[in-house]
Design an enzyme around this catalytic site. Structure first.
Site, PDB file in Angstrom:
ATOM      1  N   ASP A 133      -7.129   6.084  -3.796  1.00  0.00           N
ATOM      2  CA  ASP A 133      -6.448   5.079  -3.346  1.00  0.00           C
ATOM      3  C   ASP A 133      -5.926   3.937  -4.667  1.00  0.00           C
ATOM      4  OD1 ASP A 133      -5.040   2.640  -2.175  1.00  0.00           O
ATOM      5  OD2 ASP A 133      -6.819   2.288  -0.683  1.00  0.00           O
TER       6      ASP A 133
ATOM      7  N   HIS B 164      -2.840   1.314   6.874  1.00  0.00           N
ATOM      8  CA  HIS B 164      -3.371   1.413   5.332  1.00  0.00           C
ATOM      9  C   HIS B 164      -2.863   2.684   4.855  1.00  0.00           C
ATOM     10  CE1 HIS B 164      -4.591   0.431   1.311  1.00  0.00           C
ATOM     11  NE2 HIS B 164      -5.544   1.029   1.297  1.00  0.00           N
TER      12      HIS B 164
ATOM     13  N   CYS C 154       0.922  -1.244  -0.027  1.00  0.00           N
ATOM     14  CA  CYS C 154       0.021  -0.184   0.189  1.00  0.00           C
ATOM     15  C   CYS C 154       0.905   1.269   0.016  1.00  0.00           C
ATOM     16  CB  CYS C 154      -0.959   0.067   1.267  1.00  0.00           C
ATOM     17  SG  CYS C 154      -0.150   0.091   2.680  1.00  0.00           S
TER      18      CYS C 154
ATOM     19  N   ASN D 178     -14.725   3.602   9.750  1.00  0.00           N
ATOM     20  CA  ASN D 178     -15.564   3.731  10.859  1.00  0.00           C
ATOM     21  C   ASN D 178     -15.949   2.264  11.289  1.00  0.00           C
ATOM     22  OD1 ASN D 178     -16.352   6.549  11.184  1.00  0.00           O
ATOM     23  ND2 ASN D 178     -16.312   6.599   8.729  1.00  0.00           N
TER      24      ASN D 178
END
Length: 674
Positions: A358, A335, A278, A398
């Site tokens: 991303d 991440h 990542c 979340n």
């Protein structure tokens, strides 16, 4: 233009690129930003005034003969401005009476111009004459108020567009590891590679005309680049791999810069570079977007949820001994993605600003492995119907966590934790290497869980887990467990503590340490249990020095338990760097840096020391380190000559043969102009 010819054209690259904040970006021809004027000088074989009404400029984006993307720009006699088209005019006030053959032309592109590489021609209106002037690379312009990537603050523009180094954050929220990274946008060839990335994308191959028509929009550009940084659906840059065997490529933890990755990709005729994870995907994307002129920063989300079934709940299962069991849902310790700054003309008002993009291949967006741009504001406001990919990112920051204690297939106890995901979201601070906490921009009015201790209560019992000190490689891991009885009767309980090795992106592996104790608790009483994990029991963890530590307290009468856990990284030693005369470092003046490292291990170590620094060193310096004895100190002097002014970073990496451990160090300083 009969009888009058162009002798030469001067794109005045040095002067124009300083004014356009593109100095240092290395390419053939002129590099400028859209929405801002630049000047060129044309020299004819006679006075040009006689033919000034007969000549025009032509820009052409064509990369192949099949493409017809020319735009003709009349050269007017007075200044003109336009928000929708290219303009050009003669600067008569610059005329030199002693050189009537020399013309000064001011050229402007609209702030919505296509980002790309243009060929510039001088042609006659009747088509009888055409002469190539040169090449122009046109970028987005965060300094132009009418550009959709306009960023008002100059300090932010310097940090998020022009800064060629960064610090990536890994580890855990309590123990953040700083990882230096060279974005390398000023390295030779990088700009051309980034522009070529757009040309070899699937969008351009499938319909080049449609691709060019959309390439004015940073929303579109970010989606193309997000897909192109990974190779899953195209000839993208990086192949991801999250297993242990990297023998036919490079271990992702070994990468230190974007330049070597991008150059390897281009040199191999756009075959994927092996391998990325990542932070590598995000750092390479940051380079490409900054090169294209789109303000970008790298962001780390600590305790990032990977919700496989999309229900915003992560299920975690533990044995009654505290061993965490594998499951499809997981929480990554961290991440990494990027945020790009842009207006969102495709959305209702209120969603301009930072957007999550991303490039790590996880889920498909409109059939392609890419993610974003998702407005950070939409994530904060839970507007999951806003494009693009808001629900996926919302879950990453979340999701709730259900924790179960299991005996075979039976659930002994369960708890729900609502604040352990997205515990800390951070990026590099302006002008500093410290992390800036930006959690509140993602999570509206949500107070994060305190980071100093882990405490859980159930069944009339509570258990608190504390690390006594920061775990450091080579030392024992010391921690305490406080068990409290909240009932008026005596309790006999069983303590099971368990330590498992962990990679940041998955569930823990096998147990490497455990303890089992029977304890008697008086009514309303508590006890403190001290534990140590010897270095000898975790020394084989190697470079992936993350630990999942869990404690289960089981009431022997009711067979009900309470669990608490802690995931932490083991701090590695680092390389100290001292730069001589650090207050007077100047462009073009040779400097010296002293690198110091003391072996903390009980055995002699050897390895390869790599020193790098964008705009400081030509390439990398490689130094063999042989048989550094326990507690022995290495001192190495490295010399460098800065090529550019500004804040720069020198960094070093020592790859040890001992357990494949990587040691790092870095130093930033200001380089002054000559």
């Amino acid at each position: 233009m009969e009888g009058l010819k162009l002798i030469y054209a001067n794109l005045e690259e040095a002067q124009n690129q300083v004014q356009h904040k593109t100095e240092g970006l290395n390419s053939v021809g002129l590099v400028v930003r859209r929405g801002q004027a630049f000047r060129i000088t044309l020299s004819f074989d006679g006075p040009y005034m006689s033919i000034k009404d007969d000549i025009i400029l032509r820009t052409d984006l064509a990369m192949t003969p099949k493409e017809n993307l020319a735009c003709d720009i009349p050269i007017t006699s007075s200044k003109v401005t336009s928000q929708s088209q290219w303009t050009a005019y003669f600067q008569h006030g610059m005329m030199n009476p002693r050189a009537p053959h020399k013309a000064f032309v001011c050229v402007s592109s609209p702030p919505t111009a296509i980002v790309g590489v243009y060929q510039l021609y001088l042609v006659s209106r009747n088509g009888s004459y055409s002469c190539r002037i040169g090449q122009i690379t046109l970028l987005c312009n965060p300094w132009c108020i009418d550009d959709s990537v306009y960023l008002p603050d100059e300090n932010q523009r310097e940090e998020y567009v022009r800064n060629d180094f960064g610090v990536l954050y890994q580890g855990t929220p309590k123990q953040i590891n700083h990882r230096p990274w060279d974005f390398d946008q000023y390295e030779s060839g990088i700009l051309d590679i980034c522009m070529m990335m757009l040309q070899v994308s699937n969008e351009h191959k499938e319909n080049w005309n449609k691709d060019y028509a959309k390439r004015f929009d940073p929303v579109y550009i970010s989606r193309v680049v997000s897909a192109m940084v990974n190779h899953n659906d195209d000839c993208g840059v990086l192949k991801g791999k999250w297993t242990e065997n990297y023998s036919n490529g490079v271990n992702p933890s070994k990468w230190e810069d974007s330049g070597s990755i991008l150059k390897q990709w281009a040199k191999s005729d756009f075959r994927p570079v092996k391998y990325g994870q990542c932070w590598v995907f995000a750092a390479v994307m940051c380079t490409v977007m900054r090169v294209l002129g789109i303000p970008t920063r790298v962001v780390t989300n600590f305790n990032s949820a990977h919700d496989t079934n999309g229900n915003l709940v992560i299920d975690e299962y533990y044995t009654e001994k505290g061993e965490k069991l594998p499951h499809r849902d997981s929480i990554w310790n961290f991440h990494v993605w990027v945020e790009c700054w842009m207006k969102r003309g495709d959305l209702p008002k209120g969603y301009d600003g930072w957007q999550v993009v991303d490039p790590t291949p996880q889920e498909r967006s409109e059939g392609i492995y890419r993610c974003g741009p998702a407005p950070v504001r939409a994530i904060q406001e839970q507007q999951i119907d806003i494009a693009y990919d808001v629900p996926f990112i919302y879950a990453e920051v979340n999701a709730n966590v259900n924790r179960y204690i299991m005996r075979q297939s039976q659930v002994l106890s369960s708890t729900t934790v609502t604040d352990s995901v997205g515990t800390l979201i951070c990026t590099k601070s302006l002008g500093s290497n410290k992390p800036q906490d930006i959690t509140s921009t993602y999570k509206h009015n949500k107070v994060p869980r305190p980071l100093h201790a882990n405490t859980e209560s159930a069944q009339g019992l509570s258990v608190e887990l504390n690390l006594d000190k920061k775990p450091v490689v080579g030392e024992n891991i010391c921690f305490s467990v406080i068990v409290t009885n909240h009932d008026s009767v005596q309790k006999n309980v069983r303590e099971c503590a368990n330590a498992q090795a962990k990679r940041y992106d998955r569930n823990p592996s096998d147990t490497f340490w455990e303890v089992d104790n029977l304890i008697q608790l008086s009514p309303y009483g508590s006890t403190v249990l001290q534990h140590q994990i010897p270095y000898s029991q975790y020394s084989a963890l190697g470079n992936e020095q993350l630990v999942n530590l869990a404690v289960v307290i089981m009431d022997m009468a009711t067979k009900k338990g309470v669990l608490t856990s802690e995931e932490f990284s083991i701090t590695r030693p680092f390389i100290h760097m001292q730069v001589a005369e650090s207050e007077t470092i100047t462009v073009g003046r040779r400097q010296a840096a002293t690198l110091t490292f003391t072996n903390p291990f009980s055995v002699a170590v050897r390895g390869m020391l790599t020193v790098a620094g964008s705009a400081l060193l030509e390439g990398k310096i490689l130094i063999n380190v042989d048989d550094l004895k326990p507690r022995e100190t290495m001192n190495t002097v490295v010399r460098f000559t800065p090529k550019m002014a500004g804040v720069k970073m020198l960094h070093a990496t020592l790859n040890l043969d001992f357990n494949n451990i990587v040691i790092r160090g870095f130093r930033t300083f200001v380089v002054r102009p000559e």
